[in-house]
Structures are given as C-alpha cells and as structure tokens.
Design a protein around this motif. Structure first.
Motif, PDB file in Angstrom:
ATOM      1  N   ILE A  20     -21.057  11.815 -12.214  1.00  0.00           N
ATOM      2  CA  ILE A  20     -19.949  11.543 -11.305  1.00  0.00           C
ATOM      3  C   ILE A  20     -20.470  11.874  -9.920  1.00  0.00           C
ATOM      4  CG2 ILE A  20     -17.569  12.078 -10.717  1.00  0.00           C
ATOM      5  CD1 ILE A  20     -17.769  11.023 -13.520  1.00  0.00           C
ATOM      6  N   GLY A  21     -20.664  10.871  -9.117  1.00  0.00           N
ATOM      7  CA  GLY A  21     -21.316  11.068  -7.833  1.00  0.00           C
ATOM      8  C   GLY A  21     -22.730  10.544  -7.923  1.00  0.00           C
ATOM      9  N   ARG A  22     -23.290  10.231  -6.784  1.00  0.00           N
ATOM     10  CA  ARG A  22     -24.590   9.566  -6.810  1.00  0.00           C
ATOM     11  C   ARG A  22     -25.674  10.464  -7.371  1.00  0.00           C
ATOM     12  NH1 ARG A  22     -25.939   7.116  -1.240  1.00  0.00           N
ATOM     13  NH2 ARG A  22     -28.130   7.514  -1.657  1.00  0.00           N
ATOM     14  N   ALA A  23     -26.615   9.852  -8.094  1.00  0.00           N
ATOM     15  CA  ALA A  23     -27.697  10.603  -8.735  1.00  0.00           C
ATOM     16  C   ALA A  23     -28.741  11.035  -7.719  1.00  0.00           C
ATOM     17  CB  ALA A  23     -28.341   9.740  -9.801  1.00  0.00           C
ATOM     18  N   HIS A  24     -29.402  12.148  -8.024  1.00  0.00           N
ATOM     19  CA  HIS A  24     -30.533  12.578  -7.206  1.00  0.00           C
ATOM     20  C   HIS A  24     -31.767  11.760  -7.572  1.00  0.00           C
ATOM     21  CE1 HIS A  24     -27.871  15.998  -6.662  1.00  0.00           C
ATOM     22  NE2 HIS A  24     -28.574  16.324  -5.610  1.00  0.00           N
ATOM     23  N   SER A  25     -32.110  11.801  -8.865  1.00  0.00           N
ATOM     24  CA  SER A  25     -33.254  11.007  -9.313  1.00  0.00           C
ATOM     25  C   SER A  25     -32.700   9.721  -9.908  1.00  0.00           C
ATOM     26  CB  SER A  25     -34.062  11.791 -10.337  1.00  0.00           C
ATOM     27  OG  SER A  25     -33.207  12.513 -11.192  1.00  0.00           O
ATOM     28  N   PRO A  26     -32.981   8.616  -9.283  1.00  0.00           N
ATOM     29  CA  PRO A  26     -32.273   7.358  -9.510  1.00  0.00           C
ATOM     30  C   PRO A  26     -32.092   6.962 -10.975  1.00  0.00           C
ATOM     31  CG  PRO A  26     -33.922   7.120  -7.796  1.00  0.00           C
ATOM     32  CD  PRO A  26     -34.117   8.470  -8.398  1.00  0.00           C
ATOM     33  N   ALA A  27     -33.175   6.743 -11.700  1.00  0.00           N
ATOM     34  CA  ALA A  27     -33.054   6.045 -12.967  1.00  0.00           C
ATOM     35  C   ALA A  27     -32.669   6.927 -14.153  1.00  0.00           C
ATOM     36  CB  ALA A  27     -34.361   5.332 -13.277  1.00  0.00           C
ATOM     37  N   ALA A  28     -32.329   8.181 -13.888  1.00  0.00           N
ATOM     38  CA  ALA A  28     -32.101   9.097 -15.002  1.00  0.00           C
ATOM     39  C   ALA A  28     -30.876   8.737 -15.833  1.00  0.00           C
ATOM     40  CB  ALA A  28     -31.982  10.524 -14.490  1.00  0.00           C
ATOM     41  N   ALA A  29     -29.789   8.404 -15.174  1.00  0.00           N
ATOM     42  CA  ALA A  29     -28.561   8.124 -15.914  1.00  0.00           C
ATOM     43  C   ALA A  29     -27.665   7.224 -15.075  1.00  0.00           C
ATOM     44  CB  ALA A  29     -27.833   9.431 -16.226  1.00  0.00           C
ATOM     45  N   SER A  30     -26.689   6.646 -15.733  1.00  0.00           N
ATOM     46  CA  SER A  30     -25.728   5.852 -14.988  1.00  0.00           C
ATOM     47  C   SER A  30     -24.865   6.767 -14.131  1.00  0.00           C
ATOM     48  CB  SER A  30     -24.827   5.081 -15.963  1.00  0.00           C
ATOM     49  OG  SER A  30     -25.560   4.074 -16.609  1.00  0.00           O
ATOM     50  N   SER A  31     -24.248   6.187 -13.153  1.00  0.00           N
ATOM     51  CA  SER A  31     -23.390   7.010 -12.311  1.00  0.00           C
ATOM     52  C   SER A  31     -22.157   6.237 -11.876  1.00  0.00           C
ATOM     53  CB  SER A  31     -24.174   7.473 -11.075  1.00  0.00           C
ATOM     54  OG  SER A  31     -24.433   6.378 -10.238  1.00  0.00           O
ATOM     55  N   VAL A  32     -21.119   6.987 -11.605  1.00  0.00           N
ATOM     56  CA  VAL A  32     -19.916   6.419 -11.016  1.00  0.00           C
ATOM     57  C   VAL A  32     -19.693   7.185  -9.734  1.00  0.00           C
ATOM     58  CG1 VAL A  32     -17.462   5.998 -11.285  1.00  0.00           C
ATOM     59  CG2 VAL A  32     -18.945   5.977 -13.291  1.00  0.00           C
ATOM     60  N   SER A  33     -19.676   6.505  -8.644  1.00  0.00           N
ATOM     61  CA  SER A  33     -19.563   7.235  -7.394  1.00  0.00           C
ATOM     62  C   SER A  33     -18.730   6.472  -6.387  1.00  0.00           C
ATOM     63  CB  SER A  33     -20.950   7.502  -6.815  1.00  0.00           C
ATOM     64  OG  SER A  33     -21.626   6.287  -6.635  1.00  0.00           O
ATOM     65  N   VAL A  34     -18.486   7.144  -5.307  1.00  0.00           N
ATOM     66  CA  VAL A  34     -17.797   6.512  -4.201  1.00  0.00           C
ATOM     67  C   VAL A  34     -18.821   6.441  -3.083  1.00  0.00           C
ATOM     68  CG1 VAL A  34     -15.959   6.811  -2.514  1.00  0.00           C
ATOM     69  CG2 VAL A  34     -15.549   7.335  -4.911  1.00  0.00           C
ATOM     70  N   ASP A  35     -18.771   5.398  -2.314  1.00  0.00           N
ATOM     71  CA  ASP A  35     -19.745   5.237  -1.238  1.00  0.00           C
ATOM     72  C   ASP A  35     -19.467   6.273  -0.157  1.00  0.00           C
ATOM     73  OD1 ASP A  35     -21.329   4.504   0.871  1.00  0.00           O
ATOM     74  OD2 ASP A  35     -21.045   2.355   0.572  1.00  0.00           O
ATOM     75  N   ASP A  36     -20.135   7.405  -0.264  1.00  0.00           N
ATOM     76  CA  ASP A  36     -19.855   8.514   0.647  1.00  0.00           C
ATOM     77  C   ASP A  36     -20.375   8.258   2.053  1.00  0.00           C
ATOM     78  OD1 ASP A  36     -18.418  10.546  -0.836  1.00  0.00           O
ATOM     79  OD2 ASP A  36     -20.189  10.656  -2.117  1.00  0.00           O
ATOM     80  N   VAL A  37     -21.420   7.441   2.150  1.00  0.00           N
ATOM     81  CA  VAL A  37     -21.903   7.092   3.485  1.00  0.00           C
ATOM     82  C   VAL A  37     -20.816   6.288   4.199  1.00  0.00           C
ATOM     83  CG1 VAL A  37     -23.671   5.865   4.787  1.00  0.00           C
ATOM     84  CG2 VAL A  37     -24.305   7.099   2.695  1.00  0.00           C
ATOM     85  N   ALA A  38     -20.233   5.342   3.476  1.00  0.00           N
ATOM     86  CA  ALA A  38     -19.139   4.557   4.059  1.00  0.00           C
ATOM     87  C   ALA A  38     -17.965   5.463   4.419  1.00  0.00           C
ATOM     88  CB  ALA A  38     -18.688   3.475   3.081  1.00  0.00           C
ATOM     89  N   GLY A  39     -17.696   6.439   3.545  1.00  0.00           N
ATOM     90  CA  GLY A  39     -16.605   7.369   3.819  1.00  0.00           C
ATOM     91  C   GLY A  39     -16.864   8.173   5.077  1.00  0.00           C
ATOM     92  N   GLY A  40     -18.082   8.633   5.223  1.00  0.00           N
ATOM     93  CA  GLY A  40     -18.446   9.394   6.425  1.00  0.00           C
ATOM     94  C   GLY A  40     -18.301   8.537   7.672  1.00  0.00           C
ATOM     95  N   LEU A  41     -18.723   7.303   7.524  1.00  0.00           N
ATOM     96  CA  LEU A  41     -18.625   6.353   8.628  1.00  0.00           C
ATOM     97  C   LEU A  41     -17.158   6.152   9.023  1.00  0.00           C
ATOM     98  CD1 LEU A  41     -20.918   4.595   9.951  1.00  0.00           C
ATOM     99  CD2 LEU A  41     -20.078   2.706   8.555  1.00  0.00           C
ATOM    100  N   ASP A  59     -24.546  12.695   2.086  1.00  0.00           N
ATOM    101  CA  ASP A  59     -24.175  11.294   2.317  1.00  0.00           C
ATOM    102  C   ASP A  59     -23.070  11.170   3.365  1.00  0.00           C
ATOM    103  OD1 ASP A  59     -26.028  10.465   0.542  1.00  0.00           O
ATOM    104  OD2 ASP A  59     -24.633   9.687  -0.960  1.00  0.00           O
ATOM    105  N   ARG A  60     -22.092  12.038   3.252  1.00  0.00           N
ATOM    106  CA  ARG A  60     -20.989  11.978   4.221  1.00  0.00           C
ATOM    107  C   ARG A  60     -21.514  12.284   5.621  1.00  0.00           C
ATOM    108  NH1 ARG A  60     -16.779  14.945  -0.055  1.00  0.00           N
ATOM    109  NH2 ARG A  60     -17.122  13.275  -1.575  1.00  0.00           N
ATOM    110  N   LEU A  61     -22.429  13.224   5.670  1.00  0.00           N
ATOM    111  CA  LEU A  61     -23.062  13.542   6.953  1.00  0.00           C
ATOM    112  C   LEU A  61     -23.811  12.326   7.493  1.00  0.00           C
ATOM    113  CD1 LEU A  61     -24.138  15.332   9.208  1.00  0.00           C
ATOM    114  CD2 LEU A  61     -25.857  16.218   7.628  1.00  0.00           C
ATOM    115  N   ALA A  62     -24.571  11.675   6.628  1.00  0.00           N
ATOM    116  CA  ALA A  62     -25.335  10.496   7.061  1.00  0.00           C
ATOM    117  C   ALA A  62     -24.410   9.430   7.634  1.00  0.00           C
ATOM    118  CB  ALA A  62     -26.136   9.939   5.891  1.00  0.00           C
ATOM    119  N   GLY A  63     -23.278   9.220   6.973  1.00  0.00           N
ATOM    120  CA  GLY A  63     -22.320   8.239   7.472  1.00  0.00           C
ATOM    121  C   GLY A  63     -21.817   8.611   8.852  1.00  0.00           C
ATOM    122  N   ALA A  64     -21.485   9.889   8.997  1.00  0.00           N
ATOM    123  CA  ALA A  64     -20.985  10.358  10.290  1.00  0.00           C
ATOM    124  C   ALA A  64     -22.057  10.180  11.360  1.00  0.00           C
ATOM    125  CB  ALA A  64     -20.563  11.817  10.191  1.00  0.00           C
ATOM    126  N   GLN A  65     -23.273  10.504  11.011  1.00  0.00           N
ATOM    127  CA  GLN A  65     -24.368  10.381  11.980  1.00  0.00           C
ATOM    128  C   GLN A  65     -24.547   8.943  12.440  1.00  0.00           C
ATOM    129  OE1 GLN A  65     -27.339  12.366   9.588  1.00  0.00           O
ATOM    130  NE2 GLN A  65     -27.465  14.105  11.027  1.00  0.00           N
TER     131      GLN A  65
END
Lengths: 339, 339
Positions: B146-167, B195-201
């Motif tokens: 739940i939330g974006r993965a750190h290491s990409p291909a390890a498992a599926s994920s369900v997340s919200v676009d936090d960069v967009a949210g920060g933006l 991610d939220r920080l990145a969006g804000a930035q």
DNA sequence: GCCTCCCGTTGAGACGGTTCAATGCTGAGC
DNA sequence: GCTCAGCATTGAACCGTCTCAACGGGAGGC
C-alpha cells in the motif's frame, strides 16, 4: 521456488528430521559441528518452518486475538498498543479485528480465532457474547472482556469504572454552576454508555438545581456528534442545555464542531460547556480543547494480556474483574483559560 | 469440556471420519439421512473443526494479513476497512498488525504471517522490505504494497500519486498568493513523504516568486506536529512561512493547534495557511477546518484485496502498480469563509 | 579386550483434519 | 439368477512438525 520441509533440510544436511527439529528448538542438545552444518543448510535453503504444523503438533498457539468495537476510535487503538507491547515482550503476537459495533462481524472474528485455536482472545464486546465466550472456553481458549461484562460470570474483564466517570463529569459541570445538563448517548446496548449515563444521573439527582436531558446518537462517532450538535444549535437559546456530557470524545468533537461553526455560533464554554470521555489525543486538538475523562488505556491492554495468560495456564481460574478509576482532565471546553 | 475431534463425532454417529469430513465440506455427496444424523451429533457435541489441521492438509488459508504503518492514523484504518469489506464478501478474514513505523515490529508481523502461511499479505511499508517480500513469494504468499514500492519489481502496489498530491497542495497555496511556503516532512524513509515533497518542490520551481523551506518532524503524529508548530510560532513574524504544507493531517492538526494557541496567536489562514494530507475526519473538526488532499482510502483497500487474490491464484503474474489520483478539499485553513 | 556409560542421533508415531482409491450394497436389466 | 452400474461409505495415506524411546559409537575403566 518451492516451500521446503524439514525433510528436505534433513536430507541435504545428512541428518534426520529429529536433529533438524532439535537444532531449531533445543540447539543445546545437538553437537556444535552438526548444528552449524544444519544451520548453514537452513540458511542456504531459506527454510522457514510451517507454524501451522508446529502448532498442530504442539497444541498451542502464539497468537492472541483482539476484537475491537471500533478500531477508528483512538482509545481502543491505545488499548491495543498496550496489549501488543505486553504480548510481544513474551513472544506473542496480537492480531486485531475490527467489529465496528456490528455483531455479525464481531462473531465472525471470534469464530475465526476459535477455528485458529489462538492462545486467547480479548474482546471489547458490542453486546452480550456469553454464548461465544462459553464456546471458546470449551476449546480451552480464555477470553478477557475489555469493558464490563453483560453476563457476569462468563469471563474475566478489565474495565474502568464508568459510573464513577459519569459522576466525575456531571459533578464537574454542576460544580461550574451549570444546571441544564444533557447527556449524549451512543447505542444503548453498549455497556459503557449506560454506565456513564447512570453516573451522570446520580450526580444530577444529588443536586437540587440540575436537570439532565438525554440525546440519543446513532453511533459513537464524529458524524453522529455533528447531527446532535446541529440539533442543539437549531433550538432557541433558552431551550438549549448549558452543559453537554458526551458519551465519548468522538461525539464531543462532532458536537463541538457543529455548534461552534453553526450560523449563529454558540460559544464554548460560555454558552455551553462540553465534557467528553476517553481523553483521546484529538480531544486536545479540537476547535476548543475538550475536557475529558481519562482512562489508563495502555494499562488496560497490558492488564488484559496478563489475565489472559494466567487463565491460559490455569483454566480452572474463576473469572475476575479488574477495575480502574478514571480521572478528569480539565480543558478549555469547560474552564475558560485552561490549556 | 474437552475439545472433540472428528474421530469422536464419527464414533458417536456410527460413521467413518471420511463421512464426517464430507458432511462438513461436500454435503451433497452424502446421503440425506446420514448427513442429518451427523449434523445432529456435531451440534450436540458443539464440535468445531480445527482450522490449523484443516489448512495444514489443504495447504490453503482463509486469512489475509495487513501490516499497517500506523493504526492510529485514521487513513490507514479506512484502507483497512475497505480491505475488510472486500475480503469478508469472499469469506476471507483480514488480520491487522500495527508496525508503528518500527521496522522490527513490521518484520515480526510479516514473519508471523509467513509462519502462518496466510493467503496473502498487505503492507504499508516503513522502508524497503524487498527481502521479506521475496521470502514470502518463495512460500507462494503474495504481498501487495500500500503505497509506492521502494524496490520496483518486488511486489504489486496500490498507491496514490503522491507527487501529484504534493503538486496540488503547493499550487493551491501559490495560487492564493503565498510565497514563503514550507513543507513539514515526516521520516524521510517513508516514500509518501519524499514524493509529496517532490511534488511541492516542482510546483515551487515553476513559480518565480515562491520558495520552499523544509521542516523535519520526527514522526507523522500530532505530537510531532506540535513541536514544529511551536518552533514556527517561536520565530519573529517576518521569518515565518506564510503557508505550510504538512506531510499528513496529523502533523497539520498538531501544527495548527500549536500556532493558534501560542502566546501571540497566529491567525489561520490570514497569517499562515495550512494544507494537510489524507483528509481524515479529524481534519474537518480541527480548530480551523483543514484543507487537505483526499485519497480514496476504502477503494485502495478493496483494490489491494483484488490484486492479492489474483496473484494468489496465478503466481506467475508480473507485479502491477495501480495508481489513484488525489484531489484537493478546500477548507478554512486556506480559504477564509469556506466550510 | 571387554563392559559401561553417556552423549548425539535416529525414526516412528502423534497431532486433527482431508482426500481418494477401494469396497460394499442396492437395484435395474436381461 | 446373474451381471453390472452407480452411489454411499470406508479407512489408509498424507499434510509438516515435534517428541521420545531406542540406538550407535566412542571414551574410559578394569
């Protein structure tokens, strides 16, 4: 890619299954050289024993179930946290289930825990669950109730004296000179609600001037509180209570929000004083910090675990009831100028 | 008083254990008369099959584990509720574990679920848990993040676009004419925070006038928010930011409380506007209702269960990532006069 | 060289179910 | 009366682990 068994490990390490089992459970009784070899193989194969099989054989589980009335209520989460800490110190794991005050969900969690043959169960019950508790007991699974029991002798309980809490709250309001008290109740099948009401009633009865009006909220939630708040704000000022005692903090928060943000705002505490119950962290951060009745939540959880384990190791123990005393935390919703 | 076994039932009903098992699991293949007799005996003895033994043989479990970053955060409880509803419709039970952003607790819950060989696991991870996820995968236990993965291909994920949210959040503040923005971060190992920080930035970078200051809170809690709030209130007015974007609502609530109740109160939104994240119910009930970024929490939970079951029935499935879009809910903490 | 003793290791059996090949029985068809 | 099909039931094997009585072998004592 496959799930290895103790057999596979034994074969690869050139020992018997018994030895592998001993390495895992009683390492001191196996020769160092052997042990290290087996351990190396276990690590290499990434072998993880199957807990279900282990527990099937051992007849004992390291899991404790906790069925919560409302996981969204920080009070119960604090109790859960207290229980988790106490349990994990003993190598036990607490699994949480959220009944959301729904009897069928509650029962399905209890059933799941019964099927799993967990070590024991904590429940903050929605209503009388005597039957299920007895059934668990037949399976030698002790249960501890969080909050006072409906049917007395069914199980041990850890609770807070809610009558005393209700008394404290109402006396505080009366002591401030308020006379038109009201109690905002949640569902009346919840024992805590009726006890708090009883406490408030007896405080009012002792006073010559005070009266108590009853509001019935549909649930112990912020939303339900808002509904009651709007109802109160909709009355003519002289028909409003001058003090509100809410059955818990979530209700209090909702009420507070509704009456302070209404078209003609009501001043808190000047026009209406509010007391909540549980002293959750949000109470302190509300529009006006809310006076509340504090319960020792973490201690409740830890005590419940203690009772549970005592009963698990001695099933003949008679049910016991541990009762804590609540205390009043004064804040700005009743006393101007306080924190 | 004893725990009956299928043997006992069989003996008492004068049938074999196989027949009892069939009555329980495939009632249609047993003669009506026999079935009724066996059922009567089961009821009379209050026999409850041992799920551990059943699952040991069947090799499959009806339990799903959910390890939460913070069970005290209503956002995660809402996700859990969504998952529970989706799961219970399919006869599955969701067990909750609370890691409290503690990596060792998280791992001990995941280990417990792995030992139990649950059907699958949902995790809102504290940090990179790729290793544990792979280990689960070897046991054929799928995990969904739940939330974006750190290491990409390890498992599926369900997340919200936090960069967009920060933006969204930062653009909202900039659009209101604020220029001295600040971001109150939680622990930076949490992906959502960065991610939220990145969006804000990136929103700030697009604007010619705006700047972004970074505050580091020790956790994503009300308490940590209060600390930051006091820090901000302690500055000279001209050194304060005129807008705060908090990494989540709990922080926002704490900050808001600290700055509005400080000795020389800061006005919200006049002096400082505040945006939170998650849109938890308490945000609406805070001292000043807090503008927040809403995520479809229940839908996240339900989607996670769906992905989990798909992967459980087809282990060769490649990891997938489902991303939801957040939206901004305007309230009085940024826009005067709004709800 | 033989007998003990002791430590380390072995492997069968138990835990409580499910599954499935084999068996027993009934009744229909000729 | 015999055969055969078909259904209901049986019971042994199995799931993965732990336990414990039995065993093997090396060291030490005589």
């Amino acid at each position: 890619m496959k799930d290895f068994r103790v057999n596979d490990v034994a074969a690869r390490a050139n020992v018997s299954v018994g030895t592998v089992s001993n390495v895992l459970n009683r390492p001191e009784m196996v020769a160092i050289a052997t042990r290290e070899r087996v351990e190396a193989v276990i690590a290499a194969m990434n072998y993880v024993p199957n807990e279900r099989a282990r527990q099937l054989r051992a007849g004992t589980s390291s899991m404790i179930g906790f069925v919560m009335l409302d996981a969204g209520n920080p009070f119960f989460m604090d109790v859960a946290r207290g229980a988790e800490n106490a349990a994990s110190a003993l190598g036990l794991t607490v699994l949480l289930g959220n009944s959301d005050d729904d009897a069928s969900r509650e029962d399905s969690y209890l059933e799941a825990f019964e099927l799993q043959r967990v070590r024991g169960v904590l429940v903050s019950p929605t209503r009388d669950i005597g039957a299920r508790v007895r059934s668990l007991r037949e399976r030698r699974i002790p249960s501890i109730l969080i909050g006072r029991a409906h049917s007395p002798a069914a199980a041990s309980s850890v609770s807070v004296d809610d009558v005393a809490g209700g008394l404290l709250a109402a006396e505080h309001l009366i002591g401030l000179g308020r006379t038109r008290l009201s109690f905002v109740a949640g569902p009346l099948h919840i024992r805590q609600v009726t006890d708090r009401l009883a406490g408030a009633q007896s405080a009012v009865a002792r006073s010559s001037a005070a009266t108590l009006e009853l509001f019935g909220a549909t649930s112990l939630s912020i939303q339900a509180g808002r509904v009651i708040g709007r109802q109160i704000a909709g009355r003519r000022p002289r028909d409003r209570p001058d003090a509100i005692f809410a059955a818990n903090d979530l209700l209090a928060i909702g009420i507070l929000e509704a009456i302070t943000l209404s078209e003609v705002p009501i001043r808190v505490p000047d026009d209406i004083a509010i007391v909540g119950y549980d002293d959750i962290e949000y109470a302190r951060s509300a529009v006006v910090p809310i006076t509340s009745i504090r319960q020792p939540s973490a201690e409740i959880g830890a005590t419940a675990i203690r009772l549970l384990l005592e009963e698990a190791s001695d099933l003949s123990l008679e049910p016991r009831d541990v009762t804590f005393q609540p205390c009043l935390i004064e804040r700005a919703s009743t006393v101007q100028g306080s924190a």
